[in-house]
Every structure is written in structure tokens, then in C-alpha cells.
Design a protein around this motif. Structure first.
Motif, PDB file in Angstrom:
ATOM      1  N   ASP A 251       0.965  -1.261  -0.113  1.00  0.00           N
ATOM      2  CA  ASP A 251      -0.159  -0.266  -0.144  1.00  0.00           C
ATOM      3  C   ASP A 251       0.856   1.230   0.299  1.00  0.00           C
ATOM      4  O   ASP A 251       2.330   1.222  -0.079  1.00  0.00           O
ATOM      5  CB  ASP A 251      -0.938   0.241   0.899  1.00  0.00           C
ATOM      6  N   ARG A 252      -0.178   2.358   0.167  1.00  0.00           N
ATOM      7  CA  ARG A 252       0.784   3.276  -0.203  1.00  0.00           C
ATOM      8  C   ARG A 252       1.976   3.739   1.335  1.00  0.00           C
ATOM      9  O   ARG A 252       2.761   4.327   1.079  1.00  0.00           O
ATOM     10  CB  ARG A 252       0.199   4.960  -0.390  1.00  0.00           C
TER      11      ARG A 252
ATOM     12  N   TRP B 253       4.755   8.435  -2.315  1.00  0.00           N
ATOM     13  CA  TRP B 253       4.809   7.673  -2.838  1.00  0.00           C
ATOM     14  C   TRP B 253       6.133   6.892  -3.450  1.00  0.00           C
ATOM     15  O   TRP B 253       6.301   5.653  -3.652  1.00  0.00           O
ATOM     16  CB  TRP B 253       3.458   7.881  -3.761  1.00  0.00           C
TER      17      TRP B 253
ATOM     18  N   ASN C   9       8.501   5.297  -1.075  1.00  0.00           N
ATOM     19  CA  ASN C   9       7.855   4.369  -0.604  1.00  0.00           C
ATOM     20  C   ASN C   9       8.022   2.852  -1.292  1.00  0.00           C
ATOM     21  O   ASN C   9       8.386   1.550  -1.048  1.00  0.00           O
ATOM     22  CB  ASN C   9       6.571   4.835   0.407  1.00  0.00           C
ATOM     23  N   ALA C  10       7.793   3.454  -2.597  1.00  0.00           N
ATOM     24  CA  ALA C  10       7.655   2.096  -3.639  1.00  0.00           C
ATOM     25  C   ALA C  10       8.978   1.804  -3.551  1.00  0.00           C
ATOM     26  O   ALA C  10       9.523   0.575  -3.385  1.00  0.00           O
ATOM     27  CB  ALA C  10       7.243   2.807  -5.392  1.00  0.00           C
TER      28      ALA C  10
ATOM     29  N   GLU D 274       0.573   1.216  -7.269  1.00  0.00           N
ATOM     30  CA  GLU D 274       1.506   0.322  -6.029  1.00  0.00           C
ATOM     31  C   GLU D 274       1.457   0.190  -6.464  1.00  0.00           C
ATOM     32  O   GLU D 274       3.707  -0.541  -6.085  1.00  0.00           O
ATOM     33  CB  GLU D 274       0.231   0.768  -4.679  1.00  0.00           C
TER      34      GLU D 274
ATOM     35  N   SER E 224       4.223   0.717  -9.059  1.00  0.00           N
ATOM     36  CA  SER E 224       4.795   1.712  -8.604  1.00  0.00           C
ATOM     37  C   SER E 224       6.605   0.662  -7.912  1.00  0.00           C
ATOM     38  O   SER E 224       7.447   1.293  -8.312  1.00  0.00           O
ATOM     39  CB  SER E 224       4.999   2.501  -7.610  1.00  0.00           C
TER      40      SER E 224
ATOM     41  N   THR F  77      -6.412  -2.859  -2.485  1.00  0.00           N
ATOM     42  CA  THR F  77      -5.227  -2.457  -0.845  1.00  0.00           C
ATOM     43  C   THR F  77      -6.024  -3.389   0.403  1.00  0.00           C
ATOM     44  O   THR F  77      -7.201  -3.276   0.228  1.00  0.00           O
ATOM     45  CB  THR F  77      -4.760  -1.414  -0.916  1.00  0.00           C
TER      46      THR F  77
END
Length: 366
Positions: free
Chosen positions: A126-127, A174, A177-178, A205, A208, A228
Motif C-alpha cells: 500500500d502507500r 509515494w 515508499n515504492a 502501487e 510503482s 489494498t
């Protein structure tokens, strides 16, 4: 399939007891049923000429499975009163329990029953981060997690300058985090030697993370169309694992077909048929065996000596080579013994016509 785990089976001469036990049924009567199975397998081995000590060892080992939670089954290989190897199976043996007493351990069924078990990492993305789960046919276990930046992660609907600035920060969060998730997933794969990576989450997500993984892992990645927070169903994982095995086998078959054509020096990189395979085994040139389990050549009788490279189509060939002791054996098991000794691999294939006769090999040239 990496055959290294089979080395203990070839450190001592035979004959060997090979037993395949189905443990997929679990009821309140299971302990009693396993005891009956233990007695039946010991009796079958005795009828085939196995010594009493080995029969007792096999019976005791199966009785020890009375309360086992093995989901599929177990193979047992024993000689001289000792169970030398007892790998778990990733699917139940076809036809139920069976036992065989022979000069070589009956290992070829392991190519389907124990070998084709790709290890998976399921990454729930998830993000804010991801949770990793390790999956195989034998179960699941937690494989860690990664937490990225927690704020800001959501867009707003406003279009003024300050909100556009905020949305840019969201994009940066984002992307950060990816990248964190991709790095952690690559490390997890390297540590676990996972064959397959399954990304679960929203489309953006998943993509990414996929894009930021090292290129060496791109052909191992499957994206699962779940939102998600959802948990991937066992059926979904099994489908992904089965498709991965099929792709790998098809790729190796394609390589085998291409390698049959001679190179510029007139050498071929692949052979099929028992005589050609035996010659390659004696010269330590087998790099990967391809075995179609229902092929007629798999159970063709060949002759073996005490050493793995002492294998021949006819007994007289071994005598010419100076081998004083020889025994008949199945071609597939004799070739696997040679493959283990030379650190070659083996693969079960299901093509209807290839390799011809059911046995082939990709070769190595020194």
C-alpha cells in the motif's frame, strides 16, 4: 530441480528401499491408518527381498508419522537398517502409498512430487509500506515488513498553489515508499532465494514497486489484481506458482530444441535417447536432465556399476570397462545418480513427444 540434497543416497551402495507415503488425509483415525500403512510398506519390501533391519526402520519411520501434519506426503529412502533421507512431498503420490526394493533409490518421482515447488514472496503493498509473506506448498510464514513515510500519502481535490505543492509532496512520498518497498523486497528475495514475487495491492502501487525492482527480478514478478488490504487466496497463489513452473519448463524445452542443432564446430548442445545419454553421463557432460515420467525410456533397463559413471546399455560394456560387479537398474534413476555426482540438474517435462523416448539432456562442454 537442484539435486544436491540427494547426495546422501549415493554415498553408500544399495540395494535401497524407496517408499512414498500419502499423508494428505487427516481424520481421527489417521494414527491407526498410518500404523497399518507402516505394516503394509514393510511387508511389501520384505516380499521384494529387503532385509529385516531395513523393513523395521521403514516401518518405524512411517509409524512416527502417526501425528504428522505433513499436508501431502513423505518419501523415505533406507538401506542397511537406516532411513537415510526422508524429504517431504509437495503433492500426494499418485496411486497412494507404495514401496520398492532395488539396486538404486527410486528418486525420479521426486521431480514432480518434491521438486516443482517454487518458493514465493507475496508482498501486500500500500502507500505506506508492505507486508511480506513466504509461501510454498508446505505452508506460509511471515517474511517481514517495510514501513515508508507515513505522511502525506493522500491527494486533495483543491487546485490552488498550496494544494498543488501538497500533491507534489504526496507524489514524492509515494515514489519514496515504492523505492523502499522494492529495495526490501529485493533483499528478502536474495535471502530466501524465492523463485517468484507476487505483488498485491492497487494498480498504481503495484506498478510503482515493480518498476523499481532490479532488472534481474523482473521475470519473477506477478501482479495480482487485488485491492489494498486484501489477502491473496491460496488458490490464487497456487495458480501463480503452477504458471511459473509451466513457464520454466517451456523455456527449458525451447532451449533443448534449439540446442539439438549442431554449432559451428559440429557439436550439439543436447541429446536424447538412452545410448546417447549414457555416453554423455560417462563423459560427465550432462548439465540438465529432462525427464518425461511417462516416457518409455524412463523405465528401460540399463546396467550400473558401483560408481555413478559406470553405466551402460549392456552388461558386457561394463565388463569391457573393467567393472567386475554390475546390476540392472532403471535408466532414469541411473542417469539421475550420474547427474547428482556431477552437480547437474533435472527437470520434469510434460511435452507429449519431447524428448524422444522421454529422456533428454542439455550438455556442457569443457
Amino acid at each position: 530441480m537442484d539435486l544436491a540434497f540427494l547426495h546422501p543416497l549415493y554415498e553408500h551402495p544399495g540395494p535401497w528401499a524407496s517408499v512414498y507415503v500419502d499423508t494428505s488425509r487427516h481424520t481421527e483415525d489417521t494414527p491407526h491408518e498410518r500404523q497399518l500403512t507402516a505394516q503394509a510398506m514393510a511387508r511389501q519390501l520384505a516380499e521384494q527381498g529387503a532385509d529385516e533391519a531395513t523393513c523395521r526402520a521403514v516401518q518405524s519411520a512411517i509409524e512416527d508419522l502417526r501425528h504428522s501434519s505433513d499436508p501431502h506426503g513423505r518419501a523415505l529412502f533406507a538401506r542397511a537398517g537406516e532411513v537415510v533421507l526422508d524429504p517431504p512431498l509437495v503433492r500426494p503420490p499418485q496411486g497412494g502409498d507404495w514401496a520398492e526394493w532395488a539396486p538404486l533409490p527410486r528418486v525420479t518421482p521426486l521431480l514432480e512430487l518434491a521438486g516443482e515447488d517454487p518458493l514465493c514472496i507475496v508482498a501486500y503493498v500500500d502507500r505506506k509500506g508492505a507486508d511480506f509473506e513466504l509461501r510454498s506448498a508446505l505452508g506460509r510464514e511471515d517474511a517481514g515488513s517495510v514501513a515508508g513515510r507515513q505522511w502525506p500519502v493522500h491527494r486533495t481535490g483543491s487546485a490552488d498553489w498550496s494544494e498543488r505543492h501538497f500533491q507534489l509532496r504526496v507524489e514524492n512520498t509515494w515514489e519514496h515508499n515504492a523505492a523502499e518497498i522494492a529495495d526490501a523486497l529485493a533483499v528478502c528475495q536474495e535471502e530466501t532465494r524465492a523463485d517468484l514475487l507476487i505483488l498485491v495491492g492497487d494498480d498504481r502501487e503495484r506498478r510503482s514497486v515493480h518498476e523499481r525492482l532490479p532488472k534481474r527480478l523482473h521475470d519473477r514478478v506477478v501482479e495480482a489484481p487485488h485491492g489494498t488490504g486484501s489477502r491473496l487466496l491460496d488458490d490464487d497463489v497456487e495458480r501463480a506458482r503452477a504458471e511459473h513452473v509451466t513457464r520454466q519448463a517451456e523455456a527449458e524445452l525451447a532451449r533443448f530444441r534449439a540446442a539439438r542443432a549442431p554449432d559451428d564446430e559440429g557439436r550439439t548442445g543436447a541429446v536424447e535417447g538412452v545410448p546417447a545419454l549414457i555416453e554423455a553421463a560417462r563423459e560427465h557432460r550432462i548439465d540438465e536432465l529432462l525427464i518425461r515420467l511417462d516416457g518409455p525410456d524412463a523405465h528401460r533397463e540399463v546396467w550400473i556399476g558401483e560408481d555413478p559413471d559406470q553405466v551402460a546399455v549392456r552388461r558386457t560394456e561394463l565388463q569391457v570397462l573393467g567393472e567386475q560387479h554390475s546390476w540392472p537398474a532403471r535408466a532414469d534413476d541411473a542417469l539421475i545418480r550420474s547427474a547428482v555426482a556431477t552437480d547437474a540438474n533435472a527437470l520434469s517435462v510434460s511435452a507429449q513427444e519431447e524428448p524422444v523416448g522421454g529422456l533428454g539432456a542439455l550438455l556442457r562442454w569443457k
